[in-house]
Motif scaffolding. Structure first.
Motif, mmCIF file in Angstrom:
data_model
loop_
_atom_site.group_PDB
_atom_site.id
_atom_site.type_symbol
_atom_site.label_atom_id
_atom_site.label_comp_id
_atom_site.label_asym_id
_atom_site.label_seq_id
_atom_site.Cartn_x
_atom_site.Cartn_y
_atom_site.Cartn_z
ATOM 1 N N GLY A 144 0.783 -1.225 0.000
ATOM 2 C CA GLY A 144 0.000 0.000 0.000
ATOM 3 C C GLY A 144 0.817 1.277 0.000
ATOM 4 O O GLY A 144 0.267 2.366 -0.099
ATOM 5 N N SER A 145 2.114 1.171 0.100
ATOM 6 C CA SER A 145 2.963 2.357 0.220
ATOM 7 C C SER A 145 3.501 2.801 -1.138
ATOM 8 O O SER A 145 3.595 2.024 -2.070
ATOM 9 N N GLY A 146 3.874 4.058 -1.197
ATOM 10 C CA GLY A 146 4.455 4.664 -2.389
ATOM 11 C C GLY A 146 4.213 6.158 -2.348
ATOM 12 O O GLY A 146 3.423 6.644 -1.537
ATOM 13 N N ARG A 151 3.541 8.072 -10.321
ATOM 14 C CA ARG A 151 3.675 7.577 -8.960
ATOM 15 C C ARG A 151 3.673 6.067 -9.037
ATOM 16 O O ARG A 151 3.339 5.482 -10.065
ATOM 17 N N GLU A 194 -8.102 8.992 -8.271
ATOM 18 C CA GLU A 194 -6.845 8.597 -7.637
ATOM 19 C C GLU A 194 -5.828 9.712 -7.644
ATOM 20 O O GLU A 194 -4.817 9.646 -6.979
ATOM 21 N N PHE A 254 3.448 -3.793 -8.404
ATOM 22 C CA PHE A 254 3.352 -2.352 -8.218
ATOM 23 C C PHE A 254 2.383 -1.771 -9.227
ATOM 24 O O PHE A 254 2.405 -2.137 -10.401
ATOM 25 N N ARG A 266 2.774 2.472 -6.379
ATOM 26 C CA ARG A 266 2.232 2.005 -5.105
ATOM 27 C C ARG A 266 2.354 0.492 -5.080
ATOM 28 O O ARG A 266 2.033 -0.182 -6.066
ATOM 29 N N ASN A 267 2.827 -0.047 -3.964
ATOM 30 C CA ASN A 267 2.895 -1.498 -3.813
ATOM 31 C C ASN A 267 1.466 -2.019 -3.755
ATOM 32 O O ASN A 267 0.729 -1.742 -2.818
#
Length: 173
Positions: free
Chosen positions: A48-50, A96, A170, A70, A98-99
């Motif tokens: 969920g990170s990035g 961008r 998003e 990703f 995001r995992n």
């Protein structure tokens, strides 16, 4: 270390490892070690990170996925990339990542010319063995925005409207 005729050879354990929030970045080559030509880092990114949508005014960025899935935003489109995939983002393109998986993902970053290592090290914290990274502090969040212009980084650039004048949800900051 620099070898004969300017060839750079760094051992895998060489370089500085930084916590940037909950992600870990190990710099293998920096602006300083390459005469400004590139920055190369390996990253471990939790589920969920990035980063938020951003663009680099003068730096091209490339990713090589080692493990995990990703989701990438490039311009106004999203796509998924997995192990063995290579993603290239030219300067000036909003993007961008995001995992999208349930386990930490690993990828290699390449910035050219070099210099983003300086941004990460100015904001992040030197990693310490046996201690887990923590979310960004309010001070680090302030620095992300304050230092971005100096590094040619534009955070949350507006989405390009589609033919109907709308943007995707998003893309909101």
């Amino acid at each position: 270390m620099t070898g004969a005729e300017g060839v750079l050879h760094l051992r895998p354990e060489g370089g500085r490892t930084i916590w940037f929030g909950d992600a870990v970045y190990s710099f293998k080559a920096t602006k300083e070690s390459t005469g400004g030509r590139l920055t190369l880092a390996e990253a471990s990114v939790p589920p969920g990170s990035g980063p938020p949508p951003h663009l680099h005014r003068e730096l091209d960025e490339a990713f090589y996925i080692l493990s995990g899935r990703f989701e990438f935003l490039s311009g106004d489109s999203t796509f998924e990339a997995g192990p063995g995939d290579f993603v290239y983002i030219p300067h000036g393109v909003r993007h961008r990542f995001r995992n999208a998986g349930t386990h930490p993902g690993r990828l290699i970053f390449l910035f050219t010319p070099g210099g983003m290592d300086e941004y990460f090290t100015e904001i992040g914290e030197t990693a310490r063995a046996g201690v887990a990274p923590a979310p960004l502090t309010p001070e680090q969040i302030r620095l992300i925005g304050d230092l971005a212009p100096r590094h040619g980084l534009v955070l949350h650039p507006p989405a390009q409207p589609d033919a109907h004048g709308s943007t995707s949800p998003e893309d909101a900051p």
